[in-house]
Enzyme design. Structure first.
Site, PDB file in Angstrom:
ATOM      1  N   LYS A  35      43.235   9.216  86.681  1.00 43.90           N
ATOM      2  CA  LYS A  35      42.117  10.265  87.116  1.00 43.90           C
ATOM      3  C   LYS A  35      40.703   9.276  86.094  1.00 43.90           C
ATOM      4  O   LYS A  35      39.630   9.231  86.881  1.00 43.90           O
ATOM      5  CB  LYS A  35      41.903  11.651  86.030  1.00 43.90           C
ATOM      6  CG  LYS A  35      41.043  12.713  86.434  1.00 43.90           C
ATOM      7  CD  LYS A  35      41.162  13.460  86.213  1.00 43.90           C
ATOM      8  CE  LYS A  35      41.409  13.021  83.363  1.00 43.90           C
ATOM      9  NZ  LYS A  35      39.607  13.695  83.334  1.00 43.90           N
ATOM     10  N   ARG A  48      32.191  16.703  82.818  1.00 40.53           N
ATOM     11  CA  ARG A  48      31.839  15.492  81.612  1.00 40.53           C
ATOM     12  C   ARG A  48      31.618  14.241  81.887  1.00 40.53           C
ATOM     13  O   ARG A  48      30.386  13.639  81.899  1.00 40.53           O
ATOM     14  CB  ARG A  48      32.284  15.205  80.544  1.00 40.53           C
ATOM     15  CG  ARG A  48      31.835  14.726  79.229  1.00 40.53           C
ATOM     16  CD  ARG A  48      32.398  14.321  77.696  1.00 40.53           C
ATOM     17  NE  ARG A  48      31.463  13.209  76.916  1.00 40.53           N
ATOM     18  CZ  ARG A  48      30.841  13.305  76.537  1.00 40.53           C
ATOM     19  NH1 ARG A  48      30.219  14.047  76.435  1.00 40.53           N
ATOM     20  NH2 ARG A  48      30.809  12.235  75.846  1.00 40.53           N
ATOM     21  N   CYS A  64      35.884  19.011  78.877  1.00 37.73           N
ATOM     22  CA  CYS A  64      36.349  20.365  77.267  1.00 37.73           C
ATOM     23  C   CYS A  64      36.291  20.397  76.703  1.00 37.73           C
ATOM     24  O   CYS A  64      35.102  19.487  76.420  1.00 37.73           O
ATOM     25  CB  CYS A  64      37.539  18.899  76.985  1.00 37.73           C
ATOM     26  SG  CYS A  64      39.224  18.326  78.883  1.00 37.73           S
ATOM     27  N   ARG A 107      31.281  16.320  71.383  1.00 33.89           N
ATOM     28  CA  ARG A 107      30.782  14.529  72.374  1.00 33.89           C
ATOM     29  C   ARG A 107      29.081  14.319  73.434  1.00 33.89           C
ATOM     30  O   ARG A 107      29.315  15.106  74.643  1.00 33.89           O
ATOM     31  CB  ARG A 107      31.944  15.091  73.951  1.00 33.89           C
ATOM     32  CG  ARG A 107      33.053  16.040  73.393  1.00 33.89           C
ATOM     33  CD  ARG A 107      34.158  15.673  74.121  1.00 33.89           C
ATOM     34  NE  ARG A 107      34.705  14.666  75.572  1.00 33.89           N
ATOM     35  CZ  ARG A 107      35.410  14.948  76.123  1.00 33.89           C
ATOM     36  NH1 ARG A 107      35.640  15.772  75.934  1.00 33.89           N
ATOM     37  NH2 ARG A 107      35.879  13.064  76.715  1.00 33.89           N
ATOM     38  N   PRO A 108      28.697  14.021  72.288  1.00 29.18           N
ATOM     39  CA  PRO A 108      27.770  13.978  73.256  1.00 29.18           C
ATOM     40  C   PRO A 108      26.958  12.806  74.000  1.00 29.18           C
ATOM     41  O   PRO A 108      27.957  12.036  74.362  1.00 29.18           O
ATOM     42  CB  PRO A 108      26.606  14.007  71.514  1.00 29.18           C
ATOM     43  CG  PRO A 108      27.444  12.787  70.659  1.00 29.18           C
ATOM     44  CD  PRO A 108      28.377  13.453  71.044  1.00 29.18           C
ATOM     45  N   VAL A 109      25.879  12.318  74.604  1.00 27.09           N
ATOM     46  CA  VAL A 109      25.303  11.798  75.736  1.00 27.09           C
ATOM     47  C   VAL A 109      24.438  10.880  75.035  1.00 27.09           C
ATOM     48  O   VAL A 109      24.008  10.203  76.147  1.00 27.09           O
ATOM     49  CB  VAL A 109      25.445  11.095  77.205  1.00 27.09           C
ATOM     50  CG1 VAL A 109      26.717  12.570  77.417  1.00 27.09           C
ATOM     51  CG2 VAL A 109      24.643  12.473  76.768  1.00 27.09           C
ATOM     52  N   ASP A 110      23.740  10.479  73.616  1.00 20.82           N
ATOM     53  CA  ASP A 110      23.434   9.724  73.261  1.00 20.82           C
ATOM     54  C   ASP A 110      23.737   7.961  73.443  1.00 20.82           C
ATOM     55  O   ASP A 110      22.764   7.816  73.274  1.00 20.82           O
ATOM     56  CB  ASP A 110      23.297   9.739  72.049  1.00 20.82           C
ATOM     57  CG  ASP A 110      24.499   9.745  70.894  1.00 20.82           C
ATOM     58  OD1 ASP A 110      25.618   9.908  70.837  1.00 20.82           O
ATOM     59  OD2 ASP A 110      24.322   9.054  69.630  1.00 20.82           O
ATOM     60  N   LEU A 111      24.825   7.812  73.917  1.00 26.89           N
ATOM     61  CA  LEU A 111      25.247   6.265  73.992  1.00 26.89           C
ATOM     62  C   LEU A 111      24.734   6.071  75.623  1.00 26.89           C
ATOM     63  O   LEU A 111      24.308   4.749  75.378  1.00 26.89           O
ATOM     64  CB  LEU A 111      26.266   5.827  73.099  1.00 26.89           C
ATOM     65  CG  LEU A 111      26.949   6.171  71.687  1.00 26.89           C
ATOM     66  CD1 LEU A 111      28.382   6.222  71.361  1.00 26.89           C
ATOM     67  CD2 LEU A 111      26.174   5.417  70.714  1.00 26.89           C
ATOM     68  N   ILE A 162      39.303  10.288  67.487  1.00 22.29           N
ATOM     69  CA  ILE A 162      38.402  10.105  68.147  1.00 22.29           C
ATOM     70  C   ILE A 162      37.470  11.189  68.401  1.00 22.29           C
ATOM     71  O   ILE A 162      36.514  11.079  68.607  1.00 22.29           O
ATOM     72  CB  ILE A 162      39.397   9.634  69.474  1.00 22.29           C
ATOM     73  CG1 ILE A 162      39.764   8.672  69.334  1.00 22.29           C
ATOM     74  CG2 ILE A 162      37.826   9.032  70.921  1.00 22.29           C
ATOM     75  CD1 ILE A 162      39.126   7.661  69.140  1.00 22.29           C
ATOM     76  N   ARG A 173      43.311  19.471  86.720  1.00 21.80           N
ATOM     77  CA  ARG A 173      41.810  18.360  86.497  1.00 21.80           C
ATOM     78  C   ARG A 173      43.012  17.257  86.309  1.00 21.80           C
ATOM     79  O   ARG A 173      42.299  16.364  87.243  1.00 21.80           O
ATOM     80  CB  ARG A 173      41.033  19.273  85.691  1.00 21.80           C
ATOM     81  CG  ARG A 173      40.474  20.240  85.267  1.00 21.80           C
ATOM     82  CD  ARG A 173      39.937  20.206  84.141  1.00 21.80           C
ATOM     83  NE  ARG A 173      39.144  18.675  83.888  1.00 21.80           N
ATOM     84  CZ  ARG A 173      38.505  18.342  83.101  1.00 21.80           C
ATOM     85  NH1 ARG A 173      38.640  19.379  82.004  1.00 21.80           N
ATOM     86  NH2 ARG A 173      37.716  17.331  82.651  1.00 21.80           N
TER      87      ARG A 173
END
Ligand code: UD1
Length: 423
Positions: free
Chosen positions: A22, A94, A118, A123-127, A330, A400
């Site tokens: 997946k 995500r 989830c 769980r940011p997306v800054d990177l 994590i 999923r």
């Protein structure tokens, strides 16, 4: 909503075919946005997350045809007709953020909603965003959307990830294939899905070195072309079903299983007293004696113990002989399965990112609630070994990420069935 009913106590014997990954497929599909020629993915898993990614790509103008019952996905992105990934689709998954890098790289602009997914921590997306900025992208966050521009195209650059991120590595890797000049990604994720993505991009004409190590170097090219690529097998599905006979006793052969994809995990099974044997193109797992040994686990980026197998391993430890300590490094808030397992009689003490599990003789079946993808399958595994009947509700999380779980387990003798819900 559907439920899954499991009656515990059957030993498992037989074989289970492992599907395509997946998580690999979810990053391979957006790679189609990098080229106007068709990308064909074989060995795609038939999952609702894949259908969600198809819907998202279609909304951007990609033609998607799922052939052979969805196992082959042909994606054709002759032209990106809409550069906005809408909140209504992105919030469901995500991984939708993975369309950002490719769209920006190909056409110099993209607008993508900030994602949901989830509920396992912030769980940011800054990177993802910082990495794209290192390639010259101009970003603006407005009204829950990322507005990205690179009027003169992306430029190669060096970016060191402050923490290892699978998704951000994938996003920047895809973007860098069409950037001008050389990009160096340091402290990159080393997951097998990254290697699979790099293999596919290479087939499409990209120049990539070092995928699978923590430094990836990409030499940008003017354009990419179409390709056919087989999706790598799902190491998380593999690990999940490797655990099944550890719960129930018996012996199960995982067809297509590769030990090199699950080494850290297999080492823990060995410590727990489970036999793991690699064959030509399969792995056979068996449990001959009584209770498994208690084993401590710390999750870590690949090649460490995968966070996506932590819930399932915790469920196994619930009936181990002794006390095991599981540290989740994590994601915060990834112990939502613990209270559900406790409803089945488990003895678990959660303090922050550490769970201490004191093994009990047996779990007892109970109605439980799936809270996320991996949590839901951990409850099914627990149910296989529990006394009586376990009813797992809210299984849309399961769909999923696990293809035909009832069929695969019942083929090995498990008593498991899906009950269709009204909603
Ligand atoms: C992917 C997998 C998921 C798996 C995870 C870790 C897919 C579709 N999903 O998720 O199944 O559990 O890898 O193996 O492939 N982070 C930031 N900023 C960012 C991005 C991440 O701080 O911009 C943090 C996260 O909050 C987390 C850590 O980095 O603590 C690792 O997350 P990441 O590797 O990015 O996970 P995903 O790619 O979302």
């Amino acid at each position: 909503m559907d439920s899954i009913i499991v009656k515990g106590g059957q030993e498992l014997h037989g074989s289970i075919p492992i599907a395509g990954a997946k998580n690999a497929c979810l990053t391979l599909m957006p790679a189609t946005l990098l080229t106007d020629e068709p990308l064909t993915l074989t060995n795609a898993p038939r999952l609702s997350d894949i259908a969600t990614m198809s819907t998202l790509l279609e909304s951007l103008g990609v033609e998607v045809s799922g052939l052979q019952d969805g196992q082959v996905q042909v994606l054709s992105s002759r032209q990106i007709t809409n550069h906005t990934a809408d909140y209504d689709i992105v919030r469901k998954m995500r991984a939708s953020i993975l369309v950002l890098g490719p769209m920006l790289a190909r056409d110099g602009h993209a607008v993508v909603s900030l994602p949901g997914g989830c509920a396992i921590g912030a769980r940011p997306v800054d990177l993802h965003l910082k990495g794209l900025e290192a390639l010259g992208a101009e970003l603006d966050l407005r009204d829950g959307y990322v507005h990205a521009k690179a009027a003169k195209g992306l430029k190669g650059g060096t970016f060191e990830f402050p923490v290892v991120s699978v998704g951000a590595t994938e996003n920047i890797l895809m973007a860098a294939t069409l950037a001008k000049g050389t990009t160096v990604l340091k402290n990159a994720a080393r997951e097998p899905e990254i290697v699979d993505l790099a293999d596919c991009l290479t087939r499409m004409g990209a120049q990539i070195d070092g995928a699978g190590t923590s430094t990836i170097t990409i030499q940008g090219v003017d354009s990419l072309h179409g390709a056919t690529h087989p999706v790598i097998i799902d190491r998380i599905e593999l690990g999940t079903y490797m655990l099944a006979p550890a719960f129930t006793g018996g012996s199960v052969e995982l067809l297509g299983g590769r030990l090199d994809l699950v080494e850290a995990f297999a080492a823990k099974l060995d410590e727990a007293g489970i036999s793991v044997e690699a064959g030509e193109n399969s792995i056979t797992v068996s449990r001959k004696n009584g209770r498994v040994n208690a084993v401590d686990v710390v999750t870590a980026p690949h090649p460490g113990f995968p966070t996506d197998l932590q819930a399932q391993f915790m469920a196994l430890m619930c009936t181990a002989n002794g006390v095991s300590v599981l540290e989740e490094r994590i994601f915060e808030n990834r112990f939502m399965h613990a209270p559900e397992l406790m409803r089945m009689g488990a003895n678990i003490d959660v303090q922050g990112g550490t769970a201490t599990v004191t093994g009990v003789d047996k779990l007892k079946g109970a109605p439980v609630m799936a809270t996320d993808l991996r949590a839901s399958v951990s409850l099914i595994l627990a149910g296989l070994a529990a006394e009586g009947e376990t009813v797992v509700n809210r299984v849309y999380h399961l769909d999923r990420g696990y293809e035909r779980v009832e069929e695969k387990l019942s083929a090995c003798g498990a008593q498991i069935e899906r009950v269709k819900g009204n909603v």
